[in-house]
Every structure is written in C-alpha cells, then in structure tokens.
Design a protein around this motif. Structure first.
Motif, short mmCIF file in Angstrom:
data_model
loop_
_atom_site.label_atom_id
_atom_site.label_comp_id
_atom_site.label_asym_id
_atom_site.label_seq_id
_atom_site.Cartn_x
_atom_site.Cartn_y
_atom_site.Cartn_z
N LYS A 7 0.78 -1.24 0.00
CA LYS A 7 0.00 0.00 0.00
C LYS A 7 0.81 1.30 0.00
N ASP A 74 11.39 -0.41 -2.92
CA ASP A 74 10.88 -0.67 -4.27
C ASP A 74 11.19 0.53 -5.16
N ASN A 95 13.86 -4.32 -3.88
CA ASN A 95 12.89 -4.64 -4.94
C ASN A 95 13.09 -3.64 -6.08
N ASP A 159 10.85 -13.16 -9.12
CA ASP A 159 9.56 -12.71 -9.64
C ASP A 159 9.52 -13.06 -11.12
N1 THG Z 1 6.72 -7.13 -8.79
C1 THG Z 1 7.60 -6.54 -7.95
N2 THG Z 1 7.37 -5.34 -7.39
C2 THG Z 1 6.22 -4.67 -7.68
C3 THG Z 1 5.28 -5.25 -8.55
C4 THG Z 1 5.55 -6.51 -9.11
N3 THG Z 1 6.00 -3.45 -7.13
C5 THG Z 1 4.89 -2.65 -7.57
C6 THG Z 1 3.70 -3.51 -7.95
N4 THG Z 1 4.11 -4.57 -8.83
C7 THG Z 1 3.08 -4.10 -6.70
N5 THG Z 1 2.43 -3.08 -5.92
C8 THG Z 1 1.11 -2.69 -6.11
C9 THG Z 1 0.61 -1.69 -5.30
C10 THG Z 1 -0.73 -1.36 -5.34
C11 THG Z 1 -1.59 -1.97 -6.24
C12 THG Z 1 -1.07 -2.94 -7.09
C13 THG Z 1 0.29 -3.30 -7.02
C14 THG Z 1 -3.04 -1.66 -6.24
N6 THG Z 1 -3.68 -1.62 -5.03
C15 THG Z 1 -5.09 -1.32 -4.84
C16 THG Z 1 -5.23 -0.02 -4.06
O1 THG Z 1 -4.46 0.16 -3.12
O2 THG Z 1 -6.13 0.72 -4.36
C17 THG Z 1 -5.80 -2.37 -3.97
C18 THG Z 1 -5.76 -3.77 -4.46
C19 THG Z 1 -6.50 -4.73 -3.52
O3 THG Z 1 -7.34 -4.30 -2.71
O4 THG Z 1 -6.22 -5.94 -3.55
O5 THG Z 1 -3.65 -1.48 -7.27
O6 THG Z 1 4.76 -7.08 -9.88
N7 THG Z 1 8.73 -7.20 -7.65
#
Ligand code: THG
Length: 267
Positions: A7, A74, A95, A159
């Motif tokens: 988050k 990250d 990351n 990953d």
């Molecule tokens: N691999 C690696 N790192 C990463 C990713 C990956 N870092 C970034 C991303 N992909 C992973 N992080 C997110 C953060 C937020 C959301 C999606 C990926 C997102 N969250 C919604 C929100 O907060 O509104 C809620 C989703 C839910 O409720 O489940 O969209 O692939 N190594």
C-alpha cells in the motif's frame, strides 16, 4: 506465505496524493494497518519524478515510527535502492534487480555481506522473455551472478513476471511453468509476484487476482506483494496454505480467523 504489503506506493492515486501533500498521518496509517493485517514486509515505493531518495527517506522514517517490520525498498533505480538501505533500522529486501542494465552490479556487491534479501525479476535488456524457457535462461544467469557474490539462493525472491491475461491468454500457464522449473533447479529460492498485472483491463479484477493467487501458490509461489488489508484475498491465502498441506491442523488458518484477519467484519 511471506506477505509484502503493497500500500505504500506512490503509484496508488491516494498514496501519491499523500506523498505530494507530505501527509504524514496517512502514511503512518498505511504502515499501522498493514502491520496489524499480518504483513511480513512493507513495500516502500515513492514513484516520484524528482527527489526520489529524499522521498524514500521520508517514507521509511514514517514507516519505522509505526512498525517494526522490515522494509522492501521498491525502486526501478538501483542506486536509490542501495542508498536507501542506510535509512532502515534492520535488514529488509531490495525490490528489485534483473539482468537489465547494471542493476545486479549495483546491488549484489552491496548486499553480499549483509542480511538483506533481494527480489530478482526474470527480464533483461530485451524485455520479458515470452516463454518459460526464455525466463529460465534469465534465471540461470541471475543465479550464477548471485553465486559469484556469495548470495545464497534463500536470500533471493524470484519474480517470474506475469503478463496481462486480457492480452495473453497463456500468461498464467507461462508463469506456472516458470515457477515449477525455478523450484526444480533451486528448491531454496523464494518465488514472489505482484497480483495486479494479471487482471489489468478486465472487469472485477479481484476475481482474477484471487484465482491467480491460488494457482500460483499451487505452483510453489511462497510470497506475494499484496494488499494485506484485503480480507477476501487474505482468507483465500490462508485457506490455500491449509489446502496445500502447509498448515498443520489448520492452526494458521484458525489463528488468522481468530485475529479477525478475514471473515465477516466484526463490530
Ligand atoms: N513485482 C515486484 N514489485 C512490484 C510489482 C511486481 N511493485 C509494484 C507492484 N508490482 C506491486 N504493488 C502494487 C501496489 C498497489 C496496487 C497494485 C500493485 C493496487 N492496489 C489497490 C489499491 O491500493 O487501491 C488495492 C488492491 C487490492 O485491494 O487488492 O492497485 O509485480 N517485484
């Protein structure tokens, strides 16, 4: 399952606004909620165009005000990743690296003699290999570099990268094939993934994400970058661990339920 709470990421619109507004209370709350929801690491991604390191420092300090959890730094900028390590009170996770550019040469020597772990994406300067065989080639090269630096396989989180199902109907199958091959070659490496790419552009994305989580766990994925406050996802995660024989007498499942991490919302 090792849960990396997603988050605190500036690319989430509401978090991006909080970062721009220097809203400390909002970041504190994200750290507190994800910790209470059972995360094991907190991902920290500034996602800003300028002053990334300063923003990451600010975020890390706010996270550490509220949580004892290790941080998953990250950033697509490897130099920012290694420079931000010094802001962390305890070892966490980088990351990420990949075979793209000089990422490995920037990160591996710095973490070699530390307790830091690292996520490695299976892509290189040519992008994400289309099939599993191509990703396994990237994986093998990554492991050779890790060995050079004396980084044990159990410190790496692979990953395999997942493409959007809407544009590649073989996406999950390629991911699963890659996971199985990785585990066969190096049983001690971890496998991780973000859930969101799989469902991009599709309606009711949570359905696809949950299905992906179950199938990926069945293929050996033992970590995920997720929203730990998503109670439906957490319930399925604990249920799947139990179903896969990784939860003796369902104690973890029952414990998580008792801690109210999933299930009907209690007043
Ligand atoms: N691999 C690696 N790192 C990463 C990713 C990956 N870092 C970034 C991303 N992909 C992973 N992080 C997110 C953060 C937020 C959301 C999606 C990926 C997102 N969250 C919604 C929100 O907060 O509104 C809620 C989703 C839910 O409720 O489940 O969209 O692939 N190594």
């Amino acid at each position: 399952m090792i849960i990396i709470g997603e988050k605190i990421n500036g690319s989430i619109p509401r978090t991006g606004e909080a970062i721009a507004a220097k809203d400390e209370a909002f970041i504190h709350e994200l750290a507190r909620k994800q910790t209470a929801a059972g995360a094991h690491y907190l991902d920290c991604c500034a996602s800003v165009t300028e002053g990334e390191l300063e923003t990451v420092e600010w975020l890390i300090e706010l996270i550490q005000d509220e949580s004892e959890l290790p941080i998953c730094i990250d950033s697509p900028n490897s130099q920012v990743c290694v420079d931000a390590m010094k802001f962390c009170k305890k070892p966490g996770m980088i990351n990420s690296v990949s075979l793209e550019g000089d990422k490995i040469d920037v990160v591996f020597p710095v973490i070699a003699d530390t307790e830091w772990d690292c996520i490695a994406l299976l892509c290189d300067d040519k992008g994400i290999p289309r099939d599993a065989a191509g990703r396994i080639e990237v994986f093998k090269k990554t492991m050779l570099r890790a060995e050079e630096y004396g980084i044990a396989p159990n410190r790496l989180y692979i990953d395999p990268l997942v493409e959007t199902l809407g544009t590649n109907d073989q996406s999950l199958l390629t991911f699963v094939e890659t996971c199985r091959a990785v585990k066969e070659l190096y049983p001690d490496v971890h496998l991780t993934s973000g859930l969101s790419n799989i469902s991009f552009g599709l309606p009711v994305r949570k359905m696809i994400n949950i299905g992906f989580l179950v199938l990926a766990m069945n293929a050996g994925m033992d970590s995920a970058i997720i929203d730990p406050t998503n109670r439906d996802l957490l319930g399925v995660l604990f249920a799947t661990e139990a179903l896969l024989g990784k939860d003796e007498y369902c104690m973890e499942y029952i414990g998580a339920y008792r801690e109210n991490l999933f299930g009907p919302i209690k007043a």
